[in-house]
Design a protein around this motif. Structure first.
Motif, PDB file in Angstrom:
ATOM      1  N   ALA A  86      32.974  53.226  -7.557  1.00 35.36           N
ATOM      2  CA  ALA A  86      32.854  51.782  -6.535  1.00 35.36           C
ATOM      3  C   ALA A  86      34.530  51.102  -6.738  1.00 35.36           C
ATOM      4  CB  ALA A  86      31.759  50.945  -6.835  1.00 35.36           C
ATOM      5  N   MET A  87      35.026  51.144  -7.957  1.00 31.93           N
ATOM      6  CA  MET A  87      36.016  50.425  -8.165  1.00 31.93           C
ATOM      7  C   MET A  87      37.296  51.190  -7.581  1.00 31.93           C
ATOM      8  SD  MET A  87      35.896  49.496 -12.281  1.00 31.93           S
ATOM      9  CE  MET A  87      34.522  48.331 -12.840  1.00 31.93           C
ATOM     10  N   LYS A  88      37.080  52.352  -7.766  1.00 35.28           N
ATOM     11  CA  LYS A  88      38.092  53.493  -6.942  1.00 35.28           C
ATOM     12  C   LYS A  88      38.093  53.232  -5.455  1.00 35.28           C
ATOM     13  CE  LYS A  88      39.924  58.210  -6.699  1.00 35.28           C
ATOM     14  NZ  LYS A  88      39.972  59.293  -7.044  1.00 35.28           N
ATOM     15  N   GLU A  89      37.026  53.357  -5.009  1.00 37.11           N
ATOM     16  CA  GLU A  89      36.809  53.165  -3.504  1.00 37.11           C
ATOM     17  C   GLU A  89      37.283  52.113  -2.950  1.00 37.11           C
ATOM     18  OE1 GLU A  89      33.252  53.379  -0.251  1.00 37.11           O
ATOM     19  OE2 GLU A  89      32.736  54.611  -2.028  1.00 37.11           O
ATOM     20  N   GLY A  90      36.908  50.910  -3.632  1.00 41.56           N
ATOM     21  CA  GLY A  90      37.300  49.591  -3.142  1.00 41.56           C
ATOM     22  C   GLY A  90      38.623  49.012  -3.531  1.00 41.56           C
ATOM     23  N   ALA A  91      39.274  49.600  -4.659  1.00 43.67           N
ATOM     24  CA  ALA A  91      40.420  49.323  -5.162  1.00 43.67           C
ATOM     25  C   ALA A  91      40.295  48.053  -5.819  1.00 43.67           C
ATOM     26  CB  ALA A  91      41.677  49.508  -4.064  1.00 43.67           C
ATOM     27  N   THR A  92      39.052  47.884  -6.445  1.00 41.34           N
ATOM     28  CA  THR A  92      39.143  46.420  -7.380  1.00 41.34           C
ATOM     29  C   THR A  92      38.262  46.671  -8.164  1.00 41.34           C
ATOM     30  OG1 THR A  92      37.985  44.340  -6.653  1.00 41.34           O
ATOM     31  CG2 THR A  92      36.763  46.154  -5.822  1.00 41.34           C
ATOM     32  N   VAL A  93      38.310  45.665  -9.217  1.00 41.98           N
ATOM     33  CA  VAL A  93      37.412  45.668 -10.389  1.00 41.98           C
ATOM     34  C   VAL A  93      36.030  44.659 -10.163  1.00 41.98           C
ATOM     35  CG1 VAL A  93      39.229  46.187 -12.027  1.00 41.98           C
ATOM     36  CG2 VAL A  93      38.824  43.677 -11.611  1.00 41.98           C
ATOM     37  N   ASP A  94      36.158  43.975  -9.040  1.00 42.77           N
ATOM     38  CA  ASP A  94      35.138  43.037  -8.625  1.00 42.77           C
ATOM     39  C   ASP A  94      33.986  43.869  -7.870  1.00 42.77           C
ATOM     40  OD1 ASP A  94      36.292  40.883  -9.909  1.00 42.77           O
ATOM     41  OD2 ASP A  94      37.488  40.390  -7.989  1.00 42.77           O
ATOM     42  N   VAL A  95      33.061  44.504  -8.677  1.00 38.43           N
ATOM     43  CA  VAL A  95      32.152  45.232  -8.082  1.00 38.43           C
ATOM     44  C   VAL A  95      30.704  44.724  -8.740  1.00 38.43           C
ATOM     45  CG1 VAL A  95      33.331  47.369  -7.921  1.00 38.43           C
ATOM     46  CG2 VAL A  95      32.344  46.959 -10.005  1.00 38.43           C
ATOM     47  N   GLU A  96      29.507  45.097  -8.000  1.00 33.05           N
ATOM     48  CA  GLU A  96      28.417  44.629  -8.618  1.00 33.05           C
ATOM     49  C   GLU A  96      27.847  45.511  -9.578  1.00 33.05           C
ATOM     50  OE1 GLU A  96      25.524  43.636  -5.397  1.00 33.05           O
ATOM     51  OE2 GLU A  96      27.080  42.753  -4.013  1.00 33.05           O
ATOM     52  N   THR A  97      26.793  44.857 -10.419  1.00 35.80           N
ATOM     53  CA  THR A  97      26.372  45.456 -11.316  1.00 35.80           C
ATOM     54  C   THR A  97      25.218  46.402 -11.060  1.00 35.80           C
ATOM     55  OG1 THR A  97      24.635  43.915 -11.817  1.00 35.80           O
ATOM     56  CG2 THR A  97      26.882  43.752 -13.158  1.00 35.80           C
ATOM     57  N   VAL A  98      24.774  47.421 -11.854  1.00 36.12           N
ATOM     58  CA  VAL A  98      23.932  48.373 -11.120  1.00 36.12           C
ATOM     59  C   VAL A  98      22.490  47.882 -11.991  1.00 36.12           C
ATOM     60  CG1 VAL A  98      23.013  51.015 -11.613  1.00 36.12           C
ATOM     61  CG2 VAL A  98      25.505  50.554 -11.310  1.00 36.12           C
ATOM     62  N   SER A  99      21.387  47.662 -11.208  1.00 33.09           N
ATOM     63  CA  SER A  99      20.275  47.492 -11.492  1.00 33.09           C
ATOM     64  C   SER A  99      19.578  48.164 -12.493  1.00 33.09           C
ATOM     65  CB  SER A  99      19.242  47.136 -10.251  1.00 33.09           C
ATOM     66  OG  SER A  99      17.949  46.522 -10.717  1.00 33.09           O
ATOM     67  N   GLY A 100      19.308  47.596 -13.579  1.00 28.17           N
ATOM     68  CA  GLY A 100      18.467  48.442 -14.690  1.00 28.17           C
ATOM     69  C   GLY A 100      19.645  48.564 -15.930  1.00 28.17           C
ATOM     70  N   ALA A 101      20.710  48.474 -15.646  1.00 28.98           N
ATOM     71  CA  ALA A 101      21.748  48.973 -16.519  1.00 28.98           C
ATOM     72  C   ALA A 101      22.833  47.922 -16.687  1.00 28.98           C
ATOM     73  CB  ALA A 101      22.350  50.508 -16.338  1.00 28.98           C
ATOM     74  N   THR A 102      22.358  46.529 -16.795  1.00 30.01           N
ATOM     75  CA  THR A 102      23.034  45.479 -16.700  1.00 30.01           C
ATOM     76  C   THR A 102      24.083  45.403 -17.850  1.00 30.01           C
ATOM     77  OG1 THR A 102      21.197  44.128 -15.766  1.00 30.01           O
ATOM     78  CG2 THR A 102      23.089  42.955 -16.668  1.00 30.01           C
ATOM     79  N   ILE A 103      23.922  45.880 -19.138  1.00 34.38           N
ATOM     80  CA  ILE A 103      24.745  45.651 -20.098  1.00 34.38           C
ATOM     81  C   ILE A 103      25.881  46.851 -19.898  1.00 34.38           C
ATOM     82  CG2 ILE A 103      24.692  46.018 -22.561  1.00 34.38           C
ATOM     83  CD1 ILE A 103      22.061  44.884 -22.913  1.00 34.38           C
ATOM     84  N   SER A 104      25.410  48.013 -19.671  1.00 36.17           N
ATOM     85  CA  SER A 104      26.366  48.897 -19.350  1.00 36.17           C
ATOM     86  C   SER A 104      27.304  48.834 -18.274  1.00 36.17           C
ATOM     87  CB  SER A 104      25.632  50.316 -18.815  1.00 36.17           C
ATOM     88  OG  SER A 104      25.058  50.957 -20.317  1.00 36.17           O
ATOM     89  N   SER A 105      26.597  48.167 -17.101  1.00 33.46           N
ATOM     90  CA  SER A 105      27.546  47.568 -16.000  1.00 33.46           C
ATOM     91  C   SER A 105      28.512  46.276 -16.335  1.00 33.46           C
ATOM     92  CB  SER A 105      26.578  47.149 -14.604  1.00 33.46           C
ATOM     93  OG  SER A 105      25.807  48.239 -14.277  1.00 33.46           O
TER      94      SER A 105
END
Length: 127
Positions: A86-105
């Motif tokens: 998602a970071m690569k596709e959007g060319a940003t580090v501001d992405v949403e976390t993945v539900s159920g994997a908040t700490i890893s996200s």
């Protein structure tokens, strides 16, 4: 004499106006560095460190790799990979976390921001 006072007052007001305008626009004067290269950051995830490497060309993210080898298999590790994509596709580090994997996200996002900081950039500096 009154005319001279009016002229002085007018000149002082004009000078203050110039100072106010200049002070108000100062942040736009600051130049953002133009950065290219590979920058790596890491952050503590659920099972260990998550490491993100950003490839940046002229302040544009062109590639993102992420590794969280000790993250929960099938959940945290997939979140790390999904966020890197998602970071690569959007060319940003501001992405949403993945539900159920908040700490890893959150670790993946933090690591990406640390990489960006090591490049001397902030998220808003990216193109």
């Amino acid at each position: 004499m009154a005319k001279n006072n009016k002229m002085i007052l007018l000149a002082a007001t004009a000078a203050l106006l110039v100072v106010a305008v200049v002070a108000g626009t100062y942040p736009s004067w600051k130049s953002t560095p133009v950065v290219s290269g590979e920058y790596t950051g890491s952050a503590k995830g659920m099972g260990g460190d998550v490491t993100v490497t950003l490839t940046i060309e002229d302040n544009h993210i062109t590639d993102v790799t992420a590794e969280g080898k000790d993250e929960t298999k099938g959940l945290g590790d997939k979140a790390v990979a999904k966020l890197a994509a998602a970071m690569k596709e959007g060319a940003t580090v501001d992405v949403e976390t993945v539900s159920g994997a908040t700490i890893s996200s959150n670790a993946t996002i933090e690591a990406a921001k640390a990489a960006l900081t090591s490049a001397g950039l902030k998220a808003e500096d990216l193109k």
